[in-house]
Design an enzyme around this catalytic site. Structure first.
Site, PDB file in Angstrom:
ATOM      1  CD  GLU A 120      -2.595  -1.577   0.046  1.00 16.96           C
ATOM      2  OE1 GLU A 120      -2.962  -0.665  -0.725  1.00 16.96           O
ATOM      3  OE2 GLU A 120      -2.802  -2.784  -0.190  1.00 16.96           O
TER       4      GLU A 120
ATOM      5  CG  HIS B  61      -0.731   1.014  -4.535  1.00 24.56           C
ATOM      6  ND1 HIS B  61      -0.675   0.866  -5.902  1.00 24.56           N
ATOM      7  CD2 HIS B  61      -1.315  -0.114  -4.059  1.00 24.56           C
ATOM      8  CE1 HIS B  61      -1.199  -0.317  -6.228  1.00 24.56           C
ATOM      9  NE2 HIS B  61      -1.594  -0.934  -5.130  1.00 24.56           N
TER      10      HIS B  61
END
Length: 851
Positions: free
Chosen positions: A299, A302
């Site tokens: 995450e 990202h």
């Protein structure tokens, strides 16, 4: 004439673009409703008499357009277009070109499923990817419409509220608090987030100036430390890799009690399923620790790749996810090299190789006509095959050239949107290699090659054709296959790189002397299967100890795949498996145990099943005696994981009475809170095997502990154990549990799969599932990822009669949101049924030959 919005594939016109949203939301947690008002600052390329916004189930109130010259223009009408999930605001005159602002007020309700703004227990949370921001805001809900967001929320006093920006201002008015968050960088709507609830956070810690906090419900606050540490370790490494500072001000990570995906990379406010963030390192199995580290890092990756540079449209979603998948392993491997996470990456790749061998597979990059089709793309091909192809390209270009290309791409497309070819061009420039040819062949074409290898002296003949798992299916597609050959000769072990473009080629190996053995996928970084001729396979089998763990895994996996596809016998696979009896590497044992479990579960029955179990016990029993049940002081993780794999083999596959008898009192002590009863890595296997033969008292005890257990991994262990009881009455009780709130929405697909894997309960549950199919689907709240997994759970059935029933069920009641999964599940199940029919006599004959 029909308006363009009367088409579900409608895309917003590029002539009207948002620059900034300033929105205020007021949440009524009791009524599960909200009101909103916002100003969207717009840029109009040409005069227009309409503005189209995305909105689902929102009731628009007053709408006003304010032109740059001060004119106020009221709409003539607003028209809802449910097919395209839009609302068209029409004006009686043309709105002037240039800057303007649209003021909108609206009301809406929380969503019942796990999308938009919804209640997860006591927490209100948002989940907007792919296209559900439109359930909370009227907005331009496509990834290429990036804008700044300035959010204010009004929530009941006493609750924590978090959003993408840091809290800037707070005012209190008795029962309500008004919180204003710092305006964001430019972001696509799917990355906006809001979480409200009785949450507590770790103290703020800074890494390279970035404040980081991890949040959970108060009763789980003691489980936040590890996820916090993982973020603190990943952030500086990511900044260094990209040579680019983190852009979103702060990092908040929140464990959400009911969540569809594993996690979501909202800029500055990352939301997680609790099991992907919260754990107690003292009691968590290593697999859980690795998973949390990998998800946290995925995450955070990202935040650069996806949030800072964003895809133009959902057809490049794969690039977002594949990149973050690959990057997470790279960063975690740097943080914890002893974990050998690339071997875990290989097991994800193995699952993608199985899926991609079907005729119903799809290319990594496919056409996506609307946001719903984007939802179907969240699968193993997108994440795991995509990540494996990036790794293969990096292996071919070299790490330095790959990283330099990546940095060029990030600099060039900062704050903007890009397509895959932009990345390939940057990598080609940095490496002077044919990256466009290589990448587009692998992402635009479905499937992958099977490489045939024959060694004759120092000459190697290589052939390639597409690999299908269905026997007899052939096609002559070709790939540019970047291969690394590894072999032993008089000069030791050496490597040679080859780009196999044609359907066949001959390579002369460098060096001198006899070639003792050759591996055609060194380090297992290539996304292809290898078929060696009989001599080559025999040489590798005899020298299996000389291979790296990843290569020993590939050898087994490829042999199993060739047996499945009818190009090799099951006997050859079982003979090869029999050579792994002395194996001490946990990752290799995991691969071995997975193959043996499939044989025991599907390819033998009656006396043969018992015979096969005893063969497994004989093969691996001595290895377990060496390590025993209890960890020695200072024991390495490798030994702990080896023990766990052997317990799974002996207690789970062989159902060894001796192992289960030893596990029973240990599980009883563990359930009573004794943390010394079982080494943490044994908990899942031990609780599962004891539950299978457990009585009502044990079932009731686990049922009582499950809902109140704060640790999400332990809670999941208990939940899955409830599906394992093979006493018919207890199997029936677990089936009834499925339709109650005891099983959270996020867990329905896993629970369902557990029930259908239960040997005594399977047929009864399948009969019930067919009768109540609509109720089963309703338990997912129409969440696309969960629907997909519900369909996939049907693949656990065994027999031809069940295959026919599955086909009939899915024909009569198709799951529109999971079309791909329906095709793949039917094809896979058909192959499993055919394999079972072919294998039963073959395995029986092989077992009779074993001493």
């Amino acid at each position: 004439m029909a308006h363009a919005t009367e088409d579900k594939n409608f895309r917003l016109p590029l002539s009207v673009r948002p620059r900034r949203y300033a929105a205020t939301l007021t949440l009524d947690m009791e009524a599960r409703a909200f009101t909103g008002l916002q100003t969207i600052e717009l840029e109009l390329d040409t005069p227009t008499d309409e503005i189209v916004l995305h909105a689902i189930a929102l009731k628009l109130g007053e709408v006003v357009f304010r032109a740059a010259d001060g004119r106020i223009i009221m709409p003539a009408e607003t028209h809802e277009a449910p097919l395209s999930e839009t609302v068209v605001v029409r004006f009686g005159e043309k709105l002037p070109q240039g800057q303007g602002a649209l003021d909108v007020t609206w009301t809406g309700r929380f969503t019942e499923g796990l999308r938009g703004l919804y209640m997860a227990g006591k927490v209100a949370a948002t989940q907007f990817e792919a296209a559900d921001a439109r359930r909370l805001f009227p907005c331009f809900d496509e990834p290429s419409f990036k804008a700044r967001w300035a959010l204010t929320v009004q929530v009941p006093t006493g609750l924590t509220a978090l959003s993408n920006g840091a809290l800037e201002r707070e005012e209190s008015d008795g029962n309500m608090r008004r919180l204003t968050f710092k305006e964001t960088e430019v972001l696509s709507s799917y990355l906006i987030a809001l979480v409200v609830g009785p949450l507590v956070g770790t103290p703020e810690e800074r890494v390279e100036g970035i404040p980081v906090r991890t949040w959970a419900l108060p009763e789980k606050a003691h489980l936040t430390r590890f996820g916090q540490d993982a973020a603190l370790a990943a952030l500086p490494r990511l900044q260094a890799y990209f040579d680019l500072p983190y852009a979103f001000g702060k990092v908040d990570q929140v464990g959400i009690p009911d969540f569809e995906a594993g996690a979501m990379e909202n800029a500055g406010l990352i939301t997680y399923r609790e099991i992907a963030l919260l754990l107690d390192p003292a009691t968590a199995p290593l697999s859980v620790q690795k998973r949390v580290a990998e998800v946290v890092t995925h995450e955070l990756a990202h935040q650069w790749f996806g949030n800072w540079v964003t895809m133009v449209w959902w057809d490049d979603l794969w690039l977002n996810e594949a990149f973050a998948t690959w990057m997470a392993y790279k960063i975690v491997d740097d943080w914890k090299p002893d974990w050998r996470v690339w071997l875990d990456f290989d097991s994800g790749k193995a699952a993608a190789l199985h899926l991609d061998a079907l005729r119903s597979t799809h290319p990594i990059r496919g056409e996506v006509r609307n946001a719903h089709e984007a939802g179907e793309s969240f699968d193993l091909i997108t994440y795991e095959k995509g990540g494996a192809v990036l790794r293969m390209i990096e292996g071919f270009l070299g790490q330095d050239a790959f990283r330099e290309g990546m940095r060029q791409y990030m600099r060039k497309h900062a704050r903007a949107n890009a397509v895959a070819d932009d990345l390939w061009r940057a990598l080609a420039q940095a490496s002077s290699q044919p990256v466009l040819e290589l990448a587009n062949a692998w992402i635009g074409q479905s499937g992958y090659p099977q490489v045939g290898v024959t060694v004759n002296g120092r000459k190697v003949k290589l052939t390639q054709r597409r690999f299908y798992s269905e026997p007899g299916v052939k096609s002559d597609e070709r790939w540019p296959v970047p291969m690394v050959l590894k072999y032993a000769d008089a000069g030791g072990v050496r490597e040679q790189r080859v780009l196999l473009r044609e359907s066949e080629a001959e390579v002369t190996l460098e060096g001198s002397g006899e070639v003792k053995w050759l591996v055609a996928n060194a380090g297992s970084t290539g996304f292809y299967r290898v078929q060696y001729d009989a001599t080559g396979l025999e040489r590798l089998s005899a020298n299996v100890d000389a291979l790296e763990p990843s290569e020993r895994i590939s050898l087994l996996a490829d042999q199993w795949a060739l047996a499945r596809s009818g190009q090799a016998t099951l006997t050859a696979f079982l003979d090869l498996a029999g050579r792994y009896g002395q194996e001490e590497d946990d990752a290799v044992l995991d691969e071995l145990v997975g193959g043996l479990a499939y044989v025991e579960g599907r390819l033998v029955e009656g006396e043969d099943q018992e015979r096969f179990r005893r063969w497994v016990e004989k093969l691996l029993g001595a290895g377990f005696k060496k390590v025993g049940w209890d960890a020695a002081p200072g024991e390495t993780d490798r030994v702990k994981l080896r023990r766990a794999a052997l317990v799974r083999a002996l207690g789970g596959v062989a159902r060894s009475p001796e192992i289960i008898a030893e596990a029973r009192p240990r599980v009883a002590r563990a359930l009573d809170g004794d943390t010394t009863a079982l080494e943490p890595n044994l908990l899942d296997a031990a609780v599962g095997m004891v539950a299978r033969q457990g009585d009502r008292a044990l079932y009731e005890k686990i049922l009582e502990k499950m809902p109140v257990e704060p640790d999400p991994a332990t809670q999941r262990r208990y939940l899955m154990a409830l599906t394992a009881f093979e006493d018919p009455q207890l199997a029936d009780a677990a089936q009834k549990l499925f339709f109650t709130e005891k099983v959270k929405m996020q867990d329905v697909a896993s629970f369902l799969t557990g029930l259908i894997n239960n040997r005594t309960g399977r047929n009864m549950w399948w009969a019930e599932k067919q009768k109540r199919w609509k109720d089963v689907l309703a338990r997912t709240g129409a969440a696309p990822m969960l629907l997909r997994r519900v369909v996939e759970s049907l693949g656990a059935l065994r027999e031809r009669k069940q295959l026919d029933e599955v086909r009939k069920l899915l024909t009569a009641h198709p799951v529109e949101e999971a079309k791909q999964a329906m095709g793949q599940t039917l094809e896979k199940l058909e192959q499993d049924v055919v394999l079972r029919e072919r294998a039963l006599p073959e395995v029986r004959a092989w077992l009779q030959r074993q001493k």
